[in-house]
Structure formats: structure tokens, C-alpha cells
Write a protein that holds these residues in place. Structure first.
Motif, PDB file in Angstrom:
ATOM      1  N   SER A  76      31.765  41.682  86.249  1.00 39.72           N
ATOM      2  CA  SER A  76      31.640  40.392  85.556  1.00 39.72           C
ATOM      3  C   SER A  76      30.217  39.837  85.509  1.00 39.72           C
ATOM      4  O   SER A  76      29.830  39.280  84.475  1.00 39.72           O
ATOM      5  N   PRO A  77      29.395  39.961  86.562  1.00 40.10           N
ATOM      6  CA  PRO A  77      28.029  39.432  86.447  1.00 40.10           C
ATOM      7  C   PRO A  77      27.232  40.109  85.330  1.00 40.10           C
ATOM      8  O   PRO A  77      26.492  39.450  84.598  1.00 40.10           O
ATOM      9  N   TYR A  78      27.392  41.422  85.198  1.00 43.21           N
ATOM     10  CA  TYR A  78      26.708  42.141  84.125  1.00 43.21           C
ATOM     11  C   TYR A  78      27.202  41.678  82.757  1.00 43.21           C
ATOM     12  O   TYR A  78      26.405  41.373  81.867  1.00 43.21           O
ATOM     13  N   GLU A  80      28.698  38.911  81.976  1.00 43.24           N
ATOM     14  CA  GLU A  80      28.312  37.518  81.748  1.00 43.24           C
ATOM     15  C   GLU A  80      26.877  37.404  81.241  1.00 43.24           C
ATOM     16  O   GLU A  80      26.597  36.653  80.305  1.00 43.24           O
ATOM     17  N   GLU A  81      25.978  38.156  81.830  1.00 38.57           N
ATOM     18  CA  GLU A  81      24.580  38.109  81.403  1.00 38.57           C
ATOM     19  C   GLU A  81      24.375  38.806  80.065  1.00 38.57           C
ATOM     20  O   GLU A  81      23.715  38.279  79.170  1.00 38.57           O
ATOM     21  N   LYS A  84      26.054  36.732  77.150  1.00 35.45           N
ATOM     22  CA  LYS A  84      25.974  35.281  77.348  1.00 35.45           C
ATOM     23  C   LYS A  84      26.025  34.476  76.056  1.00 35.45           C
ATOM     24  O   LYS A  84      26.396  33.312  76.069  1.00 35.45           O
ATOM     25  N   GLU A  85      25.687  35.071  74.948  1.00 34.80           N
ATOM     26  CA  GLU A  85      25.714  34.370  73.655  1.00 34.80           C
ATOM     27  C   GLU A  85      27.072  34.483  72.957  1.00 34.80           C
ATOM     28  O   GLU A  85      27.260  33.926  71.881  1.00 34.80           O
ATOM     29  N   THR A  86      28.010  35.179  73.551  1.00 30.95           N
ATOM     30  CA  THR A  86      29.309  35.424  72.930  1.00 30.95           C
ATOM     31  C   THR A  86      30.201  34.197  73.017  1.00 30.95           C
ATOM     32  O   THR A  86      30.428  33.660  74.099  1.00 30.95           O
ATOM     33  N   LEU A  89      33.228  33.734  75.803  1.00 30.99           N
ATOM     34  CA  LEU A  89      32.852  34.560  76.952  1.00 30.99           C
ATOM     35  C   LEU A  89      33.754  34.293  78.154  1.00 30.99           C
ATOM     36  O   LEU A  89      34.155  35.224  78.848  1.00 30.99           O
ATOM     37  N   SER A  90      34.104  33.050  78.399  1.00 27.56           N
ATOM     38  CA  SER A  90      34.937  32.732  79.565  1.00 27.56           C
ATOM     39  C   SER A  90      36.293  33.427  79.474  1.00 27.56           C
ATOM     40  O   SER A  90      36.842  33.863  80.491  1.00 27.56           O
ATOM     41  N   LEU A  93      35.679  37.005  80.520  1.00 25.36           N
ATOM     42  CA  LEU A  93      35.400  37.145  81.951  1.00 25.36           C
ATOM     43  C   LEU A  93      36.641  36.971  82.817  1.00 25.36           C
ATOM     44  O   LEU A  93      36.731  37.562  83.892  1.00 25.36           O
TER      45      LEU A  93
END
Length: 106
Positions: A76-78, A80-81, A84-86, A89-90, A93
Motif C-alpha cells: 500500500s505505501p508504494y 499510495e505514492e 497519488k493523483e488517482t 485512491l482510498s 488502498l
């Protein structure tokens, strides 16, 4: 519910969200993209390509073969970064984070 069934459920949720967010692709990356030695195939695939064509199939392969599931997983950290513009996104994730938490508890 068994850990294997829960894992399949989270993978299905991830696929569904990727499809709904228009991140699911019908054409795989070129064969060479799969030869990457970088984590998450950073040098050859986008995050959504890696999820679709590497992560999800590998997890299903582990489940299908009865092999042990990973206990230390941090995808998830990858994602998310990298995404990030998607928009949404939440939603993307959520099943990843739940899968990570499930596998870390086993």
C-alpha cells in the motif's frame, strides 16, 4: 472464514476497484517488462500494471498451490505514492491495507 478465503476476497475487491477506476488493462505489458529485478518492477511497469499483472497473479498462485502466504507485506505505501493523483485512491488502498493487516496477523 479462513485466511485463504479472506485473501481471495481482498484480491477480488482489489480487482473490482481497479476495474471501476479504469485501472484494469486488457493488454499485458511487453514480455520484457516482467524481467525486471527492481522492487514492484519500478523500471518497467506502472503501479497498476504491477498490481494487475504481477501481484494479483502471484498471490493467486500461492493460494492455488497451498504455499505459505507472506507475513510481511507492504504494498500500500508504494501504491499510495505511485498513484497519488488517482481519483478514488482510498478505495484502491482499502483492500490492500486490509490484506496487509490480515497477512501480518497470521
Amino acid at each position: 472464514m479462513s485466511i485463504h478465503l479472506q485473501t481471495k476476497t481482498y484480491l477480488t475487491q482489489l480487482q473490482t476497484v481497479m476495474f471501476e477506476l479504469d485501472l484494469w488493462q486488457t493488454i499485458p505489458p511487453k514480455k520484457e517488462a516482467f524481467a525486471s529485478t527492481e522492487p514492484f518492477s519500478l523500471d518497467t511497469m506502472t503501479a497498476n500494471e504491477w498490481l494487475q499483472w504481477v501481484f494479483i497473479p502471484r498471490m493467486h498462485a500461492l493460494l492455488d498451490s497451498g504455499a505459505p502466504l507472506p507475513t510481511k507485506i507492504a504494498v500500500s505505501p508504494y501504491v499510495e505514492e505511485a498513484l497519488k493523483e488517482t481519483v478514488g485512491l482510498s478505495r484502491l488502498l482499502q483492500p490492500l491495507i486490509e490484506l496487509e493487516q490480515l497477512l501480518q496477523k497470521q
